[in-house]
Every structure is written in C-alpha cells, then in structure tokens.
Design a protein around this motif. Structure first.
Motif, PDB file in Angstrom:
ATOM      1  N   LYS A 157       0.706  -1.274  -0.005  1.00 33.04           N
ATOM      2  CA  LYS A 157      -0.007  -0.021   0.094  1.00 33.04           C
ATOM      3  C   LYS A 157       0.773   1.186  -0.101  1.00 33.04           C
ATOM      4  O   LYS A 157       0.410   2.098  -0.703  1.00 33.04           O
ATOM      5  CB  LYS A 157      -0.874  -0.100   1.299  1.00 33.04           C
ATOM      6  N   ARG A 161       0.654   3.976  -2.830  1.00 37.55           N
ATOM      7  CA  ARG A 161       0.241   5.478  -2.439  1.00 37.55           C
ATOM      8  C   ARG A 161       1.406   6.235  -2.604  1.00 37.55           C
ATOM      9  O   ARG A 161       1.134   7.599  -3.094  1.00 37.55           O
ATOM     10  CB  ARG A 161      -0.086   5.176  -1.179  1.00 37.55           C
ATOM     11  N   VAL A 168      -6.867   1.941  -2.502  1.00 39.31           N
ATOM     12  CA  VAL A 168      -6.244   0.560  -2.667  1.00 39.31           C
ATOM     13  C   VAL A 168      -7.165  -0.573  -1.839  1.00 39.31           C
ATOM     14  O   VAL A 168      -7.259  -0.217  -0.443  1.00 39.31           O
ATOM     15  CB  VAL A 168      -5.002   0.513  -1.941  1.00 39.31           C
ATOM     16  N   THR A 170      -7.760  -4.626  -0.524  1.00 30.44           N
ATOM     17  CA  THR A 170      -7.082  -5.881  -0.421  1.00 30.44           C
ATOM     18  C   THR A 170      -8.031  -7.146  -0.265  1.00 30.44           C
ATOM     19  O   THR A 170      -9.094  -7.007   0.611  1.00 30.44           O
ATOM     20  CB  THR A 170      -6.199  -5.813   0.544  1.00 30.44           C
TER      21      THR A 170
END
Length: 202
Positions: A157, A161, A168, A170
């Motif tokens: 992440k 980012r 994002v 998951t």
C-alpha cells in the motif's frame, strides 16, 4: 470508455500458484464487462535486480544517453507506460518469507521513479499518478492479515500510494497450507469477494 486494467502476477509456480488462482478468478469475473485487460507476469519477464547503472540512465537526459543507457532506461520506460495508461492496478501476490517476491520488488523498483511517478516536496513525497485505484489479491499459507507479522500489506500500500494510488483494496486468501478444508473455504470466500469487487467497480 472502457476502463484499462493492468494485472500483475508474481507467483514462482505460474498458473499453479494460489495467487495465480486469485488472478484467474478476477479475470473470470471480468467476462462480459467493458474493460481492457493487460497482463504482465513479472516472474516470466525475469527483471534483474536494479543496478546503479540502470538508475543512472534515468537521471541522464535522453539526448545524452549512451546506447547502453538508452537500452537500460527503456526497461523502466516501457513498464511505466503500462502503468500510466491504466486506470486500475491489480497485484496478485503470494507471501514469500513474510515479504513480496523479489521479482515484484524489481518491478516496483522501476515504476517508483522520482520525477516520473512521484516527486519530492517540502512536505514529503507526492504521487503523480492520481485518479487510479489498486487491488491487492493476497494468497498466504498461514493467517497473517491484521497481525504484526503482516508487513506485506502495508509495504504494498505504501508503494502504491507513493505514486498517487490512494484507493487500494485488499482481498485475502489465507490459511491455504492449513488443511484442505480451510484452503477451499478461504479460496471460496476470496472468489466471492472478487466477484463483489468487480460487480461494484466495473
């Protein structure tokens, strides 16, 4: 206009890997939807570890690069072009020794480029590829999500980012080496989550 999806796979076991199975579920869920899918297998591509010479080629003005530097810079430039042209980045990632595959790290090393995908400011780095979203499809033999041992999720992440991908999501398939029943249940739940994600996003 069809959304462009870049699907990155990174299993050492090819189509036989559990993360590859998640990628296959994702592709299956996309059938019939108005999307453009590009796939890159970073294991088959066998990107070498990043060297000082390759990084120096990026820092050299294009018109001043030697033939060798032009060839080195082209590796990153081609990968960056795929990322820049995509609306959604999907990473199908196994957990190897609590980290990401080194081949995937080599891919990230070539798309995390200051001046191209992020820039340094007085307030810290700022991503330059805004407006994209990311999806991590994580396959694990054990149970790690939400624990201190899961250093993989924040690492992925943070890297996404860094280049400006703030949205994002998951999806985990965990406990895959903890008995056949656990494996099948986890894969089923992951497949359902993937189908729901696709249904709401595309």
């Amino acid at each position: 206009m069809a959304q462009r999806i870049l699907l990155i796979t990174s299993s050492l076991f090819g189509e036989g890997g559990q993360s590859s199975a998640l990628a296959a579920s994702f592709k299956s869920a996309l059938e019939g939807r108005d999307v453009e899918l590009i796939e890159r297998n970073v294991v088959e591509q066998a990107l070498p570890h990043l060297t000082g010479g390759e990084m120096t080629s990026w820092m050299t003005e294009p018109g001043e690069r030697s033939n060798e530097q032009q060839a080195l810079a082209r590796i990153s430039d081609d990968l960056l072009a795929e990322v820049e042209a995509s609306d959604v980045l999907v990473l199908a990632v196994p957990l190897y020794n609590l980290g990401i595959p080194s081949q995937l790290k080599s891919w990230f090393d070539r798309i995390l480029r200051a001046g191209k995908t992020f820039q340094y400011t007085a307030n810290g780095p700022v991503g330059l590829l805004e407006g994209k979203s990311g999806l991590i499809l994580a396959a694990r033999g054990g149970m790690y999500a939400g624990t201190e041992m899961d250093s993989q999720t924040p690492h992925l992440k943070h890297m996404l980012r860094l280049i400006g991908v703030q949205d994002v999501h998951t999806i985990y398939a965990e406990g895959l080496n903890m008995g056949e029943d656990r494996k099948q249940q986890s894969l089923k739940e992951a497949q359902q989550a993937i189908a729901q994600y696709v249904a709401t996003r595309f």
